[in-house]
Design a protein around this motif. Structure first.
Motif, PDB file in Angstrom:
ATOM      1  N   UNK A  50       0.851  -1.180   0.000  1.00 27.05           N
ATOM      2  CA  UNK A  50       0.000   0.000   0.000  1.00 27.05           C
ATOM      3  C   UNK A  50       0.891   1.235   0.000  1.00 27.05           C
ATOM      4  N   UNK A  51       0.413   2.282  -0.639  1.00 21.75           N
ATOM      5  CA  UNK A  51       1.214   3.492  -0.778  1.00 21.75           C
ATOM      6  C   UNK A  51       0.261   4.672  -0.915  1.00 21.75           C
ATOM      7  N   UNK A  52       0.783   5.865  -0.794  1.00 20.65           N
ATOM      8  CA  UNK A  52      -0.061   7.046  -0.879  1.00 20.65           C
ATOM      9  C   UNK A  52      -0.742   7.151  -2.243  1.00 20.65           C
ATOM     10  N   UNK A  53      -1.870   7.797  -2.230  1.00 25.62           N
ATOM     11  CA  UNK A  53      -2.681   7.973  -3.431  1.00 25.62           C
ATOM     12  C   UNK A  53      -1.861   8.560  -4.579  1.00 25.62           C
ATOM     13  N   UNK A  54      -2.084   8.043  -5.772  1.00 22.87           N
ATOM     14  CA  UNK A  54      -1.454   8.501  -7.024  1.00 22.87           C
ATOM     15  C   UNK A  54       0.023   8.136  -7.140  1.00 22.87           C
ATOM     16  N   UNK A  59       4.991   2.638  -9.131  1.00 22.21           N
ATOM     17  CA  UNK A  59       5.603   1.438  -8.548  1.00 22.21           C
ATOM     18  C   UNK A  59       5.279   0.216  -9.392  1.00 22.21           C
ATOM     19  N   UNK A  60       4.032   0.109  -9.835  1.00 22.08           N
ATOM     20  CA  UNK A  60       3.637  -1.021 -10.675  1.00 22.08           C
ATOM     21  C   UNK A  60       4.428  -1.043 -11.981  1.00 22.08           C
ATOM     22  N   UNK A  61       4.716   0.131 -12.522  1.00 21.91           N
ATOM     23  CA  UNK A  61       5.453   0.182 -13.798  1.00 21.91           C
ATOM     24  C   UNK A  61       6.883  -0.325 -13.648  1.00 21.91           C
ATOM     25  N   UNK A  62       7.478  -0.141 -12.475  1.00 21.59           N
ATOM     26  CA  UNK A  62       8.826  -0.669 -12.238  1.00 21.59           C
ATOM     27  C   UNK A  62       8.792  -2.194 -12.287  1.00 21.59           C
ATOM     28  N   UNK A  98      11.054   4.595  -4.966  1.00 22.22           N
ATOM     29  CA  UNK A  98       9.961   3.630  -5.015  1.00 22.22           C
ATOM     30  C   UNK A  98      10.390   2.208  -5.410  1.00 22.22           C
ATOM     31  N   UNK A  99      11.674   2.031  -5.742  1.00 23.51           N
ATOM     32  CA  UNK A  99      12.133   0.692  -6.120  1.00 23.51           C
ATOM     33  C   UNK A  99      11.936  -0.291  -4.966  1.00 23.51           C
ATOM     34  N   UNK A 100      12.188   0.139  -3.739  1.00 18.13           N
ATOM     35  CA  UNK A 100      12.007  -0.755  -2.591  1.00 18.13           C
ATOM     36  C   UNK A 100      10.560  -1.218  -2.470  1.00 18.13           C
ATOM     37  N   UNK A 101       9.612  -0.309  -2.749  1.00 16.06           N
ATOM     38  CA  UNK A 101       8.201  -0.702  -2.737  1.00 16.06           C
ATOM     39  C   UNK A 101       7.933  -1.769  -3.800  1.00 16.06           C
ATOM     40  N   UNK A 102       8.499  -1.568  -4.994  1.00 14.92           N
ATOM     41  CA  UNK A 102       8.276  -2.510  -6.089  1.00 14.92           C
ATOM     42  C   UNK A 102       8.874  -3.877  -5.772  1.00 14.92           C
ATOM     43  N   UNK A 103      10.090  -3.886  -5.251  1.00 13.12           N
ATOM     44  CA  UNK A 103      10.715  -5.157  -4.868  1.00 13.12           C
ATOM     45  C   UNK A 103       9.879  -5.850  -3.800  1.00 13.12           C
TER      46      UNK A 103
END
Length: 362
Positions: A50-54, A59-62, A98-103
Motif C-alpha cells: 500500500x502506498x499514498x494515493x497517485x 511502482x507497478x510500472x517498475x 519507489x524501487x524498494x516498494x516494487x521489490x
C-alpha cells in the motif's frame, strides 16, 4: 519449478473518511499494488503493498518494465537471488523507494508462493517463534476534534486493543498537549499510549516537546524529527525523556544500521513495503536483536504479523488505518491486546478480486 507468469494490478482504495498525519497531510485514499506470480505447477503467490494515493502506478510500472524480465522462467524458490537481481538491476536509479516498494510486492508474492508450495504459513517458514503477537491501534487522527479522537480510542478498546497510538503535530505544542492530556485521562490506567509526531519538529522543537510530554509516560514517541537525521535522533535519545520509535521511512538496510549505530532508537519500526519486502525486514529484525532492540512494524498488519511471529525480539504490531479488510477473508482480530498469525499456507490472505475490480486503475 519455474515462474510462468507475473501479473500486476493497481487499485485506488477510498478511505471511509479523510485522515491526517503531519508529514503526509490529509489522505482521502491509498493505492494498493498487487503482484501475482504463477509457477509452472499451477500454484500462485500474491504480494501487495500500500502506498499514498497517485503513487501506485509508478511502482507497478517498475515491476512490469524492470522486474518481469528478470523473473520469468526463474526458480521462484531462490528468493535471495531474485531479490539481489532486482536490486542490482535498478541500482543506479534505485537504492530505495519507489524501487524498494516494487521489490517488496514481488518479494511478498515469492514468499507466499513458497509457503503455498510447502503447505506452511510464512511465519513458520521464517523460523517460527510465537504466533501470538502484541498489537496496537495505529490511529491516524490529527485532523479529528478532541471529542472524535476520544471516540476513536473507545472504538479501538472495544475492538480488543490495549495499546493505542495518537498523532501529534498540530499548529502549536499547546494543542498537542491538551489532546494528549485528554487522551490519557480518557484511557484506563492499564492501557498503553503511544504518540506519533510524523516528523513535525526540528530538533530544538523536539527537545522542548519531550520535556513537556514526558509526564504522560508514553510507550514511545515516534518520528519526532525527519527520518534520516540520525545524529538528531541520537541527541534526543540522550535526553532520557521518552523512548523513541523510528524506521518506517527508511528504505535501505544500511540506513537502519546507521540509526542503530548512532544510538538513535529504542523501538525499531521497519515497514516491509518501504524497505524491500520480507527478505530485508528479517535482516533488519536480526540487526535489532544483535543490538538488544525490540522490533515493531508499520502498516500492512496482515503481512507483518507473520514476521513478528517469527522474531524472538518482537514487540508491537501496528494495526494501520489503511486496511484491506473489506476485500479479504478472515481478517486479523484482536483479543486482550493480542492477535495471532494464521496457520494457512503462505500469508493466508484471500482477496475478493470481484469486489476489488471496482477500484482498478490499471
Amino acid at each position: 519449478m519455474k515462474i510462468s507468469n507475473v501479473e500486476i494490478n493497481t487499485y485506488k482504495i477510498p478511505l471511509p473518511e479523510p485522515v491526517e498525519a503531519y508529514a503526509a497531510g490529509v489522505m482521502k485514499a491509498f493505492d494498493l499494488v498487487i503482484c501475482r506470480i504463477d509457477n509452472d505447477n499451477g500454484k500462485q503467490g500474491i504480494g501487495y503493498i500500500t502506498v499514498h494515493e497517485n503513487q501506485g502506478l509508478a511502482i507497478a510500472s517498475i515491476i512490469k518494465n524492470s522486474f518481469v524480465p528478470l523473473l520469468l522462467d526463474k526458480d521462484p524458490g531462490l528468493i535471495e537471488l531474485l531479490w539481489k537481481n532486482m536490486w542490482k538491476d535498478t541500482h543506479y536509479a534505485g537504492r530505495g523507494a519507489p524501487v524498494s516498494f516494487a521489490i517488496a510486492a514481488v518479494d511478498v508474492a515469492l514468499w507466499d508462493l513458497k509457503g503455498i508450495c510447502l503447505n506452511e504459513p510464512i511465519w513458520r517458514l521464517l523460523g517460527g517463534h510465537d504466533k501470538k503477537v502484541l498489537a496496537y491501534a495505529g490511529n491516524i487522527d490529527l485532523n479529528f476534534s478532541t471529542e472524535k479522537l476520544l471516540l476513536g480510542a473507545t472504538k479501538s478498546l472495544n475492538q480488543g486493543f490495549q495499546s493505542i497510538k495518537m498523532r501529534l503535530g498540530r499548529a502549536t505544542l499547546s494543542e498537542d498537549l491538551k489532546r494528549l492530556e485528554a487522551m490519557r485521562n480518557h484511557l484506563p490506567d492499564n492501557i498503553m499510549l503511544m504518540a506519533d509526531a510524523n516528523e513535525a519538529w526540528r530538533v530544538d522543537q523536539a527537545v522542548h516537546a519531550f520535556k513537556e510530554i514526558e509526564k504522560f509516560n508514553l510507550v514511545w514517541l515516534e518520528e519526532p524529527i525527519k527520518p534520516d537525521d540520525f545524529k538528531g535522533y541520537s541527541y534526543l535519545r540522550t535526553l532520557g525523556k521518552i523512548p523513541i520509535a523510528a524506521g518506517e521511512n527508511l528504505h535501505i538496510l544500511s540506513e537502519f544500521n546507521q540509526l542503530i549505530n548512532e544510538n538513535g532508537v529504542d523501538f525499531l519500526e521497519p515497514d516491509l513495503t518501504t524497505c524491500g519486502g520480507i527478505t530485508p525486514f528479517m535482516k533488519i529484525a536480526k540487526l535489532a536483536e544483535i543490538n538488544n532492540l525490540p522490533i515493531c512494524s508499520h502498516g500492512v498488519h496482515d503481512l507483518h504479523v507473520h514476521l513478528l511471529a517469527s522474531c524472538p525480539n518482537a514487540s508491537y504490531l501496528e494495526f494501520h488505518a489503511w486496511n484491506i479488510d473489506e476485500f479479504t477473508e478472515n481478517s486479523l482480530r484482536v483479543k486482550n491486546g493480542y492477535t495471532e498469525a494464521p496457520e494457512k499456507p503462505g500469508h493466508g490472505i484471500s482477496f475478493d478480486f470481484d469486489k476489488l475490480k471496482n477500484f482498478l486503475i490499471d
